[in-house]
Scaffold this active site. Structure first.
Site, PDB file in Angstrom:
ATOM      1  N   CYS A 243      11.295  -1.275  10.465  1.00  0.00           N
ATOM      2  CA  CYS A 243      10.586  -1.604  11.623  1.00  0.00           C
ATOM      3  C   CYS A 243      11.703  -2.421  12.205  1.00  0.00           C
ATOM      4  CB  CYS A 243       9.364  -2.428  11.076  1.00  0.00           C
ATOM      5  SG  CYS A 243       8.309  -2.727  12.559  1.00  0.00           S
ATOM      6  N   ASN A 252      10.590   1.306   4.100  1.00  0.00           N
ATOM      7  CA  ASN A 252       9.525   1.669   2.961  1.00  0.00           C
ATOM      8  C   ASN A 252       9.745   1.489   1.494  1.00  0.00           C
ATOM      9  OD1 ASN A 252       7.439   3.601   4.957  1.00  0.00           O
ATOM     10  ND2 ASN A 252       9.752   3.668   5.620  1.00  0.00           N
TER      11      ASN A 252
HETATM   12 ZN    ZN Z   1       6.636   2.998   7.023  1.00  0.00          ZN
END
Ligand code: ZN
Length: 309
Positions: A243, A252
């Site tokens: 992000c 992730n």
């Molecule tokens: Zn994600």
């Protein structure tokens, strides 16, 4: 502690959540080849791309081409991320190529404003229309709520607030709600309490956990979710993703790390870990840098050398 689930469902989100955050545009042919490899691992759910505006995310400007070209077994449910009604209309030109959509918003006003330039209410109204249209086309709908466990701007978000957003999504036709720890702020104690309450608050929807490994707590959070009966997860091969906020954050949880842990714990996924590691090696080769996944570096447990100290 109640018994852990005997099997879990995993949605691979690397081709969307992961690729989207790559600074250099990946060739369409490479994406198609990598998604094809993922499809041969036994994965049953793959999010292959997103119909966002090409000028906003140039990396996914080839969404239609990828969707048309990927070769996946019938056992794979293909999902695409849909940012708005316009994106859905573009996706529907390729209706035969996917089965699910993912519509998203944030749990906090600040994150939603910065991410999509709308209030939560405006996003919900839009998603209600999008899901209605998608369901009329026979598509299954997943609603994903970003920053469900904490927002970099607004801090912790009250779970009741997250559940009320989830309820609106479920009422709009979402059969599955994903709760995203978008910036890696969740801890296992919080996760256990959150999902125990979520199961009470949302008894008729599939609840999916989407953890990021930003602060190294991703798999601990998975265990906490398993302990309260959550059996649906989203993850990204190679630990791709991340992000933009906070800068430099990792992605992730890695699908191969997740699958390895689950298999070692006796929990079935239907995924061939060796094939998955191979797919992660392939993406590592395409990107030309070492990825964060632990199992990718160390190899599956069955490869462990007895001589290692
Ligand atoms: Zn994600």
């Amino acid at each position: 502690m109640s018994a852990l689930p005997s099997s879990v469902r995993i949605r691979e989100v690397g081709p969307r959540d992961g690729f989207q955050n790559e600074p250099d545009v990946i060739e369409t042919a490479d994406k198609v080849r990598l998604i094809g490899e993922l499809g041969r691992t036994g994965l049953r759910r793959i999010e292959v791309t997103s119909f966002v505006r090409p000028d906003v995310i140039p990396q996914l400007a080839d969404a239609a081409a990828v969707l048309e070209a990927v070769e996946l077994p019938d056992t794979v449910s293909v999902s695409v991320l849909i940012p708005n009604q316009r994106g859905l209309e573009r996706a529907l030109e390729h209706r035969a190529r996917f089965q699910e959509i993912n519509g998203f918003l944030s749990a906090s006003e600040s994150h939603n404003q910065r991410n999509v330039g709308r209030s939560i209410e405006e996003s919900l109204t839009g998603l209600e229309r999008t899901f209605a249209r998608a369901r009329a086309e026979g598509l299954r709908c997943e609603g994903v709520i970003s920053v469900s466990f904490g927002c970099p701007y607004d801090g912790r978000v009250a779970p009741e607030r997250v559940f009320s957003i989830a309820r609106r999504l479920a009422d709009a036709g979402a059969e599955e709600i994903g709760f995203g720890d978008t910036t890696g702020m969740a801890n296992p104690v919080q996760v256990r309490a959150f999902f125990a309450a979520a199961r009470e608050a949302l008894p008729r929807v599939e609840l999916t956990a989407h953890f990021h490994n930003t602060r190294g707590q991703g798999l601990a959070n998975v265990l906490a979710a398993l302990e309260v009966g959550i059996d649906s997860f989203e993850s990204s091969f190679g630990e791709l993703g991340g992000c933009p906020v906070p800068a430099g954050a990792t992605g992730n949880i890695a699908t191969e790390d997740l699958v390895s842990m689950l298999h070692e714990m006796g929990i079935e996924t239907g995924i061939d870990l060796i094939a998955l590691v191979q797919a992660s090696r392939s993406v590592q080769q395409v990107l030309g840098r070492t990825l964060g996944s632990h199992v990718l570096r160390a190899g599956p447990v069955q490869w462990a050398s007895p001589a290692a100290g």
